[in-house]
Enzyme design. Sequence first.
Site, PDB file in Angstrom:
ATOM      1  CD  GLU A  64      -2.980   1.298   1.486  1.00  0.00           C
ATOM      2  OE1 GLU A  64      -3.626   2.246   0.508  1.00  0.00           O
ATOM      3  OE2 GLU A  64      -2.952   1.593   2.813  1.00  0.00           O
ATOM      4  CB  THR A 112      -4.398   9.170  -0.754  1.00  0.00           C
ATOM      5  OG1 THR A 112      -5.212   7.943  -0.965  1.00  0.00           O
ATOM      6  CG2 THR A 112      -3.930   8.923   0.592  1.00  0.00           C
TER       7      THR A 112
END
Lengths: 311, 311
Positions: free
Chosen positions: B133, B186
Amino acid sequence: MQEVRVFAPATVANVAVGFDILGFAINRPGDEIVARFNPDHPGLVITAITGTGDKVLPYAVEENTAGVAAQRLLEHLGQTELGIDLEIHKRMPFGSGLGSSAASAAGAVVAVNELLGAPLSRESLLYFAVLGEEVADGSFHADNVAPCLVGGITLIRSNDSLDIHHLPVPGNLQVAVVHPDIEILTRDARAVLSDQVSLKTAILQMGSLASFITALYTNDLPLLGRSLHDYIVEPQRKQLIKGFDEVKQVALQRGALGCSISGAGPSVFALCDSGYLAQAAGQAMQEAFARHGVSSQLYVSPINQEGVVIL
Amino acid sequence: MQEVRVFAPATVANVAVGFDILGFAINRPGDEIVARFNPDHPGLVITAITGTGDKVLPYAVEENTAGVAAQRLLEHLGQTELGIDLEIHKRMPFGSGLGSSAASAAGAVVAVNELLGAPLSRESLLYFAVLGEEVADGSFHADNVAPCLVGGITLIRSNDSLDIHHLPVPGNLQVAVVHPDIEILTRDARAVLSDQVSLKTAILQMGSLASFITALYTNDLPLLGRSLHDYIVEPQRKQLIKGFDEVKQVALQRGALGCSISGAGPSVFALCDSGYLAQAAGQAMQEAFARHGVSSQLYVSPINQEGVVIL
């Protein structure tokens, strides 16, 4: 009943991870408050204040934490014409970080309420005690008053709405509290705090806080130990406490789960998972203070579950 | 076994009160990942990526979250010479705030681990999925990966040490998640955040966080509702989500316990104490987005307790 005498325990606020929102009570030290009917005068009068050493506490009701707390309660009950004498027997030092003013305020409302036949529940008394503590502290917050009044470990979601919750206490949890002979006023202790926190630090602190609450509910003392870190306040306030780093270090070396500043300081607390460890850690902490030329008093106690008790 | 196919669920991180430290999984949407032995070549190869619409995800293993996660796991196991094909079937949009990259990473490590006969536990896989991630997100944090991998509501004491805890889920808790057709990366969502928080705000947030954890352990849904407030991140990020204030308002009007931004947004979640309420709140939230000219998808789900499942 013509006279009520109560004992109001000392408290440890902040508890490393919960600045302004967590506190717990210990068994000693604490204040004794006496409320007594006196038909010779109307209204509330403070007739005795003892145990203050070379300090002076005001006898004027509206300047005294216990006086204000009791007076607000009497106003709420419509009983301000009743003649009541209030005695305040301090059994712990001011400015110790052990909730001295909170104890007097909480003790006063319980004593007066009991004298009047206990019209209000313990929970309902909190508001008036916090109003009393506000006189000493300058802000409306319950992190000492709430655990003093009802015992245990208390969480305050919001000081504004006094949304208080009792947290579970792991069975063997014991506290060593060392009060060094250094005086810090709550107002001064607040003044050293920056009004800003880095987001990164806030995240670390929130992880520790949430894990501390989780540890209490799951009886997970190793997690409690990993969680007991104050990233925000302790680094700023420890400068006010001579020898703090060494005191903390010896507490952890002796096996304490965690060690930090009690309330606004200068008292230092260590949480341990047995009374033996708490005693040993506490004595090592005293010795460390002594190496810095600071004398101290040690109190070892389980978490006090009763709060203010009627004697 | 020659082929393993898994489903990796979407997740809601932050959960209003726990920026970077809390997350939970939902039942839908999610990604499907396939791992298959291929004797025709050595090493890991990404052979198919579907469901990305007009977006492009890299096939290069070291640039792909699923690829990196699987590769780090294979390196740990000393199995980098094995011929393995990896297929990534995206079933949710990128940049939705629903943990899309986390799902691919978590799904990949479970699929590859299972293909190899499950040498590692689910918990042991977390580290490799977080490394995956990190490729998409630029930071090492587990608030999506952990709940995706193991399900439930997870608390991360420390992202550095991956000290993860499962929190209890109150029985009737249901979630409405509305994904508006707005894209936020993000990295951009992080850029709008101030790196400083006022101490006062941090205290409010800590009170809410601690009360949220308490509410989960005591099954106290009214307290959960009083606690679900984001004082730090939502006020800064909501500007990126057209219509957010109205969407939140209608969710609360329909009886949601709380409503805030899912992860980095733009998805918005509402926690409710029944599936009926969650459906009604979710539809009202969609209508509110539509009044601002924003189309959206609605997902209603209990908290997913399983995490990644092998199909």
